[in-house]
Motif scaffolding. Structure first.
Motif, PDB file in Angstrom:
ATOM      1  N   GLN A 207     -11.805 -23.259  75.651  1.00 46.49           N
ATOM      2  CA  GLN A 207     -11.241 -23.403  74.309  1.00 46.49           C
ATOM      3  C   GLN A 207     -11.436 -24.852  73.859  1.00 46.49           C
ATOM      4  OE1 GLN A 207      -7.186 -22.079  74.321  1.00 46.49           O
ATOM      5  NE2 GLN A 207      -7.692 -20.010  75.012  1.00 46.49           N
ATOM      6  N   SER A 208     -12.298 -25.043  72.887  1.00 50.84           N
ATOM      7  CA  SER A 208     -12.612 -26.397  72.433  1.00 50.84           C
ATOM      8  C   SER A 208     -11.393 -27.090  71.841  1.00 50.84           C
ATOM      9  CB  SER A 208     -13.743 -26.354  71.400  1.00 50.84           C
ATOM     10  OG  SER A 208     -13.378 -25.543  70.283  1.00 50.84           O
ATOM     11  N   GLN A 209     -10.528 -26.344  71.161  1.00 48.59           N
ATOM     12  CA  GLN A 209      -9.339 -26.961  70.561  1.00 48.59           C
ATOM     13  C   GLN A 209      -8.406 -27.490  71.638  1.00 48.59           C
ATOM     14  OE1 GLN A 209      -8.716 -27.689  67.489  1.00 48.59           O
ATOM     15  NE2 GLN A 209      -6.651 -28.476  67.865  1.00 48.59           N
ATOM     16  N   THR A 210      -8.215 -26.724  72.708  1.00 52.29           N
ATOM     17  CA  THR A 210      -7.375 -27.182  73.821  1.00 52.29           C
ATOM     18  C   THR A 210      -7.964 -28.427  74.450  1.00 52.29           C
ATOM     19  OG1 THR A 210      -6.630 -24.927  74.275  1.00 52.29           O
ATOM     20  CG2 THR A 210      -6.367 -26.544  76.029  1.00 52.29           C
ATOM     21  N   ALA A 211      -9.283 -28.448  74.596  1.00 51.54           N
ATOM     22  CA  ALA A 211      -9.940 -29.615  75.184  1.00 51.54           C
ATOM     23  C   ALA A 211      -9.753 -30.846  74.302  1.00 51.54           C
ATOM     24  CB  ALA A 211     -11.426 -29.324  75.378  1.00 51.54           C
ATOM     25  N   ARG A 212      -9.851 -30.699  72.994  1.00 54.32           N
ATOM     26  CA  ARG A 212      -9.667 -31.846  72.096  1.00 54.32           C
ATOM     27  C   ARG A 212      -8.232 -32.355  72.148  1.00 54.32           C
ATOM     28  NH1 ARG A 212     -13.221 -28.943  68.591  1.00 54.32           N
ATOM     29  NH2 ARG A 212     -11.432 -27.987  67.550  1.00 54.32           N
ATOM     30  N   VAL A 213      -7.276 -31.435  72.184  1.00 57.13           N
ATOM     31  CA  VAL A 213      -5.871 -31.841  72.262  1.00 57.13           C
ATOM     32  C   VAL A 213      -5.603 -32.564  73.573  1.00 57.13           C
ATOM     33  CG1 VAL A 213      -3.511 -30.985  72.432  1.00 57.13           C
ATOM     34  CG2 VAL A 213      -5.051 -30.038  70.720  1.00 57.13           C
ATOM     35  N   ALA A 214      -6.124 -32.032  74.681  1.00 56.05           N
ATOM     36  CA  ALA A 214      -5.911 -32.661  75.981  1.00 56.05           C
ATOM     37  C   ALA A 214      -6.540 -34.046  76.032  1.00 56.05           C
ATOM     38  CB  ALA A 214      -6.489 -31.783  77.092  1.00 56.05           C
ATOM     39  N   LEU A 215      -7.739 -34.188  75.451  1.00 52.38           N
ATOM     40  CA  LEU A 215      -8.415 -35.485  75.474  1.00 52.38           C
ATOM     41  C   LEU A 215      -7.647 -36.512  74.655  1.00 52.38           C
ATOM     42  CD1 LEU A 215     -10.878 -37.049  76.426  1.00 52.38           C
ATOM     43  CD2 LEU A 215     -12.075 -36.307  74.357  1.00 52.38           C
ATOM     44  N   PHE A 216      -7.165 -36.107  73.487  1.00 53.87           N
ATOM     45  CA  PHE A 216      -6.374 -37.030  72.665  1.00 53.87           C
ATOM     46  C   PHE A 216      -5.067 -37.376  73.354  1.00 53.87           C
ATOM     47  CE2 PHE A 216      -3.357 -38.091  69.305  1.00 53.87           C
ATOM     48  CZ  PHE A 216      -4.089 -38.992  68.543  1.00 53.87           C
ATOM     49  N   TRP A 217      -4.443 -36.374  73.975  1.00 57.63           N
ATOM     50  CA  TRP A 217      -3.153 -36.580  74.630  1.00 57.63           C
ATOM     51  C   TRP A 217      -3.272 -37.481  75.845  1.00 57.63           C
ATOM     52  CZ3 TRP A 217      -1.369 -34.983  79.461  1.00 57.63           C
ATOM     53  CH2 TRP A 217       0.006 -35.038  79.649  1.00 57.63           C
ATOM     54  N   MET A 218      -4.424 -37.435  76.536  1.00 63.85           N
ATOM     55  CA  MET A 218      -4.635 -38.300  77.695  1.00 63.85           C
ATOM     56  C   MET A 218      -4.537 -39.773  77.320  1.00 63.85           C
ATOM     57  SD  MET A 218      -7.774 -36.543  79.757  1.00 63.85           S
ATOM     58  CE  MET A 218      -8.106 -38.114  80.551  1.00 63.85           C
ATOM     59  N   LEU A 219      -4.935 -40.109  76.100  1.00 58.47           N
ATOM     60  CA  LEU A 219      -4.904 -41.494  75.651  1.00 58.47           C
ATOM     61  C   LEU A 219      -3.547 -41.896  75.079  1.00 58.47           C
ATOM     62  CD1 LEU A 219      -8.406 -41.618  73.911  1.00 58.47           C
ATOM     63  CD2 LEU A 219      -7.779 -42.522  76.159  1.00 58.47           C
ATOM     64  N   GLY A 220      -2.621 -40.978  75.049  1.00 58.58           N
ATOM     65  CA  GLY A 220      -1.278 -41.276  74.561  1.00 58.58           C
ATOM     66  C   GLY A 220      -1.067 -40.745  73.166  1.00 58.58           C
ATOM     67  N   ALA A 221      -0.053 -39.946  72.980  1.00 56.44           N
ATOM     68  CA  ALA A 221       0.256 -39.374  71.672  1.00 56.44           C
ATOM     69  C   ALA A 221       1.727 -38.999  71.625  1.00 56.44           C
ATOM     70  CB  ALA A 221      -0.612 -38.144  71.391  1.00 56.44           C
ATOM     71  N   LEU A 222       2.377 -39.350  70.530  1.00 53.44           N
ATOM     72  CA  LEU A 222       3.794 -39.032  70.351  1.00 53.44           C
ATOM     73  C   LEU A 222       4.031 -38.056  69.210  1.00 53.44           C
ATOM     74  CD1 LEU A 222       5.216 -42.663  70.718  1.00 53.44           C
ATOM     75  CD2 LEU A 222       5.221 -40.870  72.441  1.00 53.44           C
ATOM     76  N   GLY A 223       2.932 -37.574  68.615  1.00 54.66           N
ATOM     77  CA  GLY A 223       3.068 -36.724  67.435  1.00 54.66           C
ATOM     78  C   GLY A 223       3.714 -35.385  67.708  1.00 54.66           C
ATOM     79  N   GLY A 224       3.738 -34.925  68.949  1.00 52.20           N
ATOM     80  CA  GLY A 224       4.324 -33.628  69.250  1.00 52.20           C
ATOM     81  C   GLY A 224       5.807 -33.662  69.545  1.00 52.20           C
ATOM     82  N   ALA A 225       6.469 -34.794  69.304  1.00 55.56           N
ATOM     83  CA  ALA A 225       7.899 -34.906  69.617  1.00 55.56           C
ATOM     84  C   ALA A 225       8.717 -33.956  68.754  1.00 55.56           C
ATOM     85  CB  ALA A 225       8.360 -36.342  69.401  1.00 55.56           C
ATOM     86  N   ARG A 226       9.585 -33.180  69.417  1.00 54.78           N
ATOM     87  CA  ARG A 226      10.498 -32.277  68.704  1.00 54.78           C
ATOM     88  C   ARG A 226      11.862 -32.355  69.371  1.00 54.78           C
ATOM     89  NH1 ARG A 226       6.785 -27.910  69.643  1.00 54.78           N
ATOM     90  NH2 ARG A 226       8.553 -26.796  70.561  1.00 54.78           N
ATOM     91  N   TRP A 227      12.894 -32.123  68.575  1.00 56.74           N
ATOM     92  CA  TRP A 227      14.253 -32.213  69.095  1.00 56.74           C
ATOM     93  C   TRP A 227      14.471 -31.271  70.274  1.00 56.74           C
ATOM     94  CZ3 TRP A 227      16.974 -36.259  67.914  1.00 56.74           C
ATOM     95  CH2 TRP A 227      16.861 -36.858  66.656  1.00 56.74           C
ATOM     96  N   ASP A 228      13.955 -30.046  70.176  1.00 58.24           N
ATOM     97  CA  ASP A 228      14.239 -29.063  71.211  1.00 58.24           C
ATOM     98  C   ASP A 228      13.504 -29.345  72.515  1.00 58.24           C
ATOM     99  OD1 ASP A 228      11.742 -28.543  70.236  1.00 58.24           O
ATOM    100  OD2 ASP A 228      11.988 -26.371  70.099  1.00 58.24           O
ATOM    101  N   GLN A 229      12.562 -30.293  72.515  1.00 59.11           N
ATOM    102  CA  GLN A 229      11.839 -30.639  73.725  1.00 59.11           C
ATOM    103  C   GLN A 229      12.357 -31.909  74.387  1.00 59.11           C
ATOM    104  OE1 GLN A 229       7.772 -30.899  72.364  1.00 59.11           O
ATOM    105  NE2 GLN A 229       7.387 -28.738  72.778  1.00 59.11           N
ATOM    106  N   LEU A 230      13.324 -32.553  73.778  1.00 58.70           N
ATOM    107  CA  LEU A 230      13.757 -33.856  74.264  1.00 58.70           C
ATOM    108  C   LEU A 230      14.994 -33.801  75.155  1.00 58.70           C
ATOM    109  CD1 LEU A 230      13.278 -36.145  71.117  1.00 58.70           C
ATOM    110  CD2 LEU A 230      11.757 -35.826  73.064  1.00 58.70           C
TER     111      LEU A 230
END
Length: 372
Positions: A207-230
């Motif tokens: 899945q190319s989309q999963t690969a792109r998300v994983a690659l971006f996330w490896m470099l650090g990303a805080l955009g997915g922060a949600r109250w229910d995950q904290l």
């Protein structure tokens, strides 16, 4: 050296230590409390400003009113667009709080690792903890595993971080003893190993989309922060930070060497094993929440020691606050530099951390040459 003299020294805390970087004697008494209070105020203001900055400009007054409205709806009437409330409350505020938690955790982890191995170059990135935790998290993202429900990612990241730290320690020991230089070299080797494993997983993903998300996330990303995950990650991070702060005196003893620590009633090997578990937990949780954010644990402890010296009763709380501020504003820059797109936060932290690491390594190598 008499036992009474040693006890007075330990109570006062080490003022200088070549093992963790030399610092000033520090700020005493009410001055240090004032510094902490001032940083807390700066952090609160920074959080308020962070939720107002971005492609959608929102005034600090509006952001403050939105926060009040969430707790006391009758106190403030909602005279702002619904989009502003969603941006502030559901996107930017949890993201800012996540940056604060992760920045504080990584800075404290770096401080503890540098004391554990008496090496100013130690941090989660250099010792392979960040890369191995990222490998564990990316593996469940790419392979689609959900063995622990919504907590699968933190569990996998913790397991990866623990394995990475363990391999670094075992490899360093197999080379003839746990010396600072051997541990750094072993950590770098482990980091490359798990980075290669992560790249292979991404390359094999169908899945190319999963690969792109994983690659971006490896470099650090805080955009997915949600109250229910904290919820649970916040408890783990806060509990780990509190425990490490409670071990400040024991960390001071480690600076004097294992023999001194043993003579003062602190078993160094058992302490390191417990600290190892806590450090792996904090690293794994941080990576699960924010991805592979590097160099925070390397830079911030040295900055804290320059202000308050080497006593961990002061270095740890100061490093936590400075680390929180550093990652919070790094995230703001990541959002603003090329808006409406955003840079991975790891790019911003690396731009600061990589030159500092190079300077520290150069200084340490020069010191080794002079010692010969």
């Amino acid at each position: 050296m008499s036992q009474s003299w040693m006890r007075r020294l330990i109570r006062a805390g080490p003022r200088r230590s070549s093992a963790v970087g030399e610092g000033s004697p520090g700020i005493a008494g009410l001055g240090f409390a004032a510094v902490l209070g001032g940083l807390c105020l700066v952090l609160a203001v920074s959080i308020l400003l962070a939720v107002t900055l971005g492609p959608a400009d929102i005034s600090p007054v509006t952001a403050w009113q939105i926060g009040i409205h969430q707790f006391w709806p009758d106190l403030v009437s909602a005279e702002w667009p619904d989009a502003h409330e969603r941006i502030v409350w559901h996107v930017r505020l949890p993201r800012a709080l996540l940056a604060v938690l992760v920045g504080a955790a990584l800075a404290v982890v770096g401080t503890v690792l540098q004391a554990m191995v008496r090496n100013p170059l130690a941090d989660p990135t250099i010792l392979g903890g960040t890369a191995s935790a990222a490998a564990g998290a990316v593996s469940v993202m790419v392979l689609g595993w959900t063995f622990a429900g919504i907590y699968t990612l933190p569990v996998a990241a913790f397991a990866g971080g623990a394995i990475g730290y363990g391999l670094a320690f075992l490899l360093a020991n197999s080379w003839g003893g746990l010396s600072p230089l051997r541990l750094v070299l072993a950590g770098i080797a482990v980091g490359f190993l798990f980075s290669a494993l992560t790249s292979m997983l991404i390359f094999m993903s169908e899945q190319s989309q999963t690969a792109r998300v994983a690659l971006f996330w490896m470099l650090g990303a805080l955009g997915g922060a949600r109250w229910d995950q904290l919820g649970l990650p916040t408890i783990l991070l806060v509990a780990g930070l509190v425990y490490l702060l409670s071990q400040a005196r024991a960390l001071n003893l480690l600076l004097f060497g294992d023999e001194t620590a043993t003579s003062m009633g602190v078993p160094p090997n058992r302490l390191r094993r417990v600290l190892f578990v806590v450090v792996a937990l904090l690293t794994g949780t941080s990576v699960a929440l924010a991805g592979g954010v590097g160099f925070v644990g390397l830079v911030i402890p040295h900055a804290a020691r320059m202000v308050v010296g080497s006593d961990h009763r002061r270095v740890l709380p100061l490093a936590a606050l400075v680390g929180a501020l550093f990652l919070l504003w790094s995230d703001v820059l990541a959002r603003l530099v090329i808006q409406p797109r955003e840079l991975p936060i790891g790019v911003i932290t690396a731009l600061v951390g990589a030159p500092v690491f190079a300077l520290l390594l150069r200084s340490r190598l020069r010191g080794s040459e002079h010692a010969r």
